[in-house]
Design a protein around this motif. Structure first.
Motif, short mmCIF file in Angstrom:
data_model
loop_
_atom_site.label_atom_id
_atom_site.label_comp_id
_atom_site.label_asym_id
_atom_site.label_seq_id
_atom_site.Cartn_x
_atom_site.Cartn_y
_atom_site.Cartn_z
N LYS A 26 8.55 27.17 14.11
CA LYS A 26 7.75 27.18 12.88
C LYS A 26 7.22 28.59 12.66
O LYS A 26 6.72 29.22 13.59
CB LYS A 26 6.59 26.18 12.99
N ASN A 27 7.35 29.08 11.44
CA ASN A 27 6.83 30.40 11.09
C ASN A 27 7.33 31.50 12.03
O ASN A 27 6.55 32.22 12.65
CB ASN A 27 5.29 30.37 11.09
N PRO A 28 8.64 31.68 12.16
CA PRO A 28 9.16 32.67 13.10
C PRO A 28 9.01 34.12 12.62
O PRO A 28 9.10 35.04 13.43
CB PRO A 28 10.64 32.30 13.21
N LYS A 29 8.79 34.33 11.31
CA LYS A 29 8.77 35.69 10.75
C LYS A 29 7.38 36.13 10.31
O LYS A 29 7.26 37.07 9.53
CB LYS A 29 9.73 35.77 9.56
N ALA A 30 6.35 35.45 10.79
CA ALA A 30 4.96 35.84 10.48
C ALA A 30 4.64 35.77 9.00
O ALA A 30 3.70 36.41 8.53
CB ALA A 30 4.67 37.25 11.01
N ASN B 252 6.95 45.14 7.82
CA ASN B 252 8.12 45.74 8.47
C ASN B 252 8.71 46.86 7.63
O ASN B 252 9.00 46.68 6.44
CB ASN B 252 9.17 44.67 8.72
N SER B 253 8.90 48.01 8.23
CA SER B 253 9.52 49.15 7.53
C SER B 253 10.82 49.58 8.17
O SER B 253 11.48 50.51 7.70
CB SER B 253 8.55 50.33 7.51
N VAL B 254 11.20 48.91 9.27
CA VAL B 254 12.43 49.26 9.98
C VAL B 254 13.46 48.14 9.76
O VAL B 254 13.18 46.98 10.04
CB VAL B 254 12.18 49.45 11.49
N GLU B 255 14.62 48.48 9.26
CA GLU B 255 15.62 47.47 8.92
C GLU B 255 16.15 46.78 10.17
O GLU B 255 16.42 47.41 11.19
CB GLU B 255 16.78 48.12 8.18
N ILE B 256 16.30 45.44 10.06
CA ILE B 256 16.92 44.64 11.12
C ILE B 256 18.32 44.28 10.64
O ILE B 256 18.48 43.75 9.54
CB ILE B 256 16.12 43.36 11.41
N PRO B 257 19.36 44.56 11.42
CA PRO B 257 20.73 44.29 10.97
C PRO B 257 20.94 42.83 10.56
O PRO B 257 20.60 41.91 11.30
CB PRO B 257 21.58 44.63 12.21
N ASN B 258 21.46 42.64 9.35
CA ASN B 258 21.83 41.32 8.82
C ASN B 258 20.65 40.39 8.60
O ASN B 258 20.83 39.19 8.38
CB ASN B 258 22.84 40.63 9.75
N PHE B 259 19.42 40.90 8.62
CA PHE B 259 18.26 40.07 8.39
C PHE B 259 17.31 40.78 7.43
O PHE B 259 17.20 42.00 7.43
CB PHE B 259 17.50 39.78 9.70
N THR B 260 16.63 39.98 6.61
CA THR B 260 15.58 40.50 5.76
C THR B 260 14.26 39.98 6.30
O THR B 260 13.96 38.79 6.20
CB THR B 260 15.77 40.05 4.31
N VAL B 261 13.49 40.86 6.89
CA VAL B 261 12.22 40.48 7.51
C VAL B 261 11.13 41.38 6.93
O VAL B 261 11.13 42.59 7.15
CB VAL B 261 12.28 40.62 9.04
N TYR C 69 6.01 41.03 10.52
CA TYR C 69 6.30 40.83 11.93
C TYR C 69 4.98 40.75 12.70
O TYR C 69 3.93 41.21 12.24
CB TYR C 69 7.18 41.94 12.50
N PHE C 70 5.04 40.13 13.88
CA PHE C 70 3.87 40.01 14.74
C PHE C 70 3.66 41.33 15.49
O PHE C 70 4.61 41.93 16.00
CB PHE C 70 4.05 38.88 15.75
N VAL C 71 2.39 41.76 15.58
CA VAL C 71 2.06 43.03 16.22
C VAL C 71 1.10 42.77 17.38
O VAL C 71 0.07 42.11 17.22
CB VAL C 71 1.40 44.01 15.22
N TRP D 269 13.98 39.00 18.10
CA TRP D 269 14.04 40.44 17.81
C TRP D 269 12.70 41.07 18.20
O TRP D 269 11.63 40.51 17.96
CB TRP D 269 14.30 40.67 16.33
N TYR D 270 12.76 42.26 18.78
CA TYR D 270 11.55 42.95 19.21
C TYR D 270 11.76 44.46 19.07
O TYR D 270 12.88 44.97 19.06
CB TYR D 270 11.20 42.59 20.66
N ALA D 271 10.65 45.17 18.95
CA ALA D 271 10.71 46.64 18.83
C ALA D 271 9.38 47.22 19.32
O ALA D 271 8.33 46.59 19.18
CB ALA D 271 10.96 47.06 17.38
N PRO D 272 9.40 48.43 19.90
CA PRO D 272 8.17 49.08 20.36
C PRO D 272 7.59 49.99 19.28
O PRO D 272 8.25 50.27 18.27
CB PRO D 272 8.66 49.91 21.54
#
Length: 232
Positions: free
Chosen positions: A104-108, A130-139, A142-144, A180-183
């Protein structure tokens, strides 16, 4: 699952009104073997919601295990263990076809709705743009996390999602885990995930817990996908 995906369907009386004599002419004109072939080439939902109501013979065709077993064969759908066929081929067909994200609510998109905050260190959890593109996804969101330990969890009731205990025990459907995750580019950090399949007493049956991923300070801040091979 919605009603249309679990093998239980409701059609209002105004949706379709079969005539009592509709099948007598069809029986004499079209053999049932031909009718079944036609039904197998129609969308499954249409067959259940409309064709099943035409007459008693068509209802028997649509309700038969043979019809759904043949649909599964033609579409390459089969149980994990072919020696243990499903008790309900119709339910198996719809649940297998409707593979979806159970979180439920995976994209914040709804803040933290559906999630339980377990650890809320530093400046606490928040939601960012989100300002960084995720391949093949529109997000868009995101959770911080913050500079101390931040953890959240979610419990998914498979029975409420349409997966009965018998279905899970007999067929052991594949469960694909992906995240998906990013630092932050200017901070060192660690990412970790743990997914457990629980029994009715909430004791783990199977666990997916890869090694933590560490990011150094001054990294390139790219999104990474963590995924498992499909596990039972």
């Amino acid at each position: 699952m919605g009603q249309s995906e679990s093998g239980h369907f409701h059609v209002a009386s105004s949706d379709f009104k079969p005539r009592s004599d509709s099948c007598s002419g069809l029986r004499s004109a079209v053999p049932l073997a031909v009718v079944e072939e036609i039904l197998l080439n129609l969308p499954a939902h249409q067959v259940v919601r409309v064709c099943r109501l035409v007459c008693h013979e068509w209802k028997e065709l649509v309700d038969s295990a043979a019809h759904w077993r043949e649909r599964c064969r033609r579409e390459g759908i089969q149980p994990q263990d072919v020696s243990r066929p499903p008790d309900n081929w119709c339910q198996f067909y719809f649940l297998t076809k409707k593979r979806r994200n159970l979180l439920k609510n995976p994209k914040a998109e709804e803040e933290f709705s559906g999630w339980k905050i377990v650890q809320n260190g530093g400046d606490c959890w928040t939601v960012g743009d989100n300002s960084v593109e995720i391949p093949n996804f529109t997000v868009a969101k995101y959770f911080v996390t913050s500079y101390w330990l931040c953890m959240k969890q979610q419990l998914i009731d498979l029975k409420k999602e349409g997966y009965s205990a018998a279905f899970m025990d007999q067929l052991q459907p594949h469960i694909k885990i992906s995240d998906w995750y990013a630092p932050r580019c200017d901070c060192g950090s660690m990412y970790q995930i743990c997914v457990e399949l629980l029994d009715q007493k909430k004791k783990p049956i199977n666990t997916f817990e890869p090694e933590p991923v560490f990011f150094p300070q001054w990294n390139d801040q790219q999104w990474c996908e963590g995924t498992s091979s499909q596990a039972k």
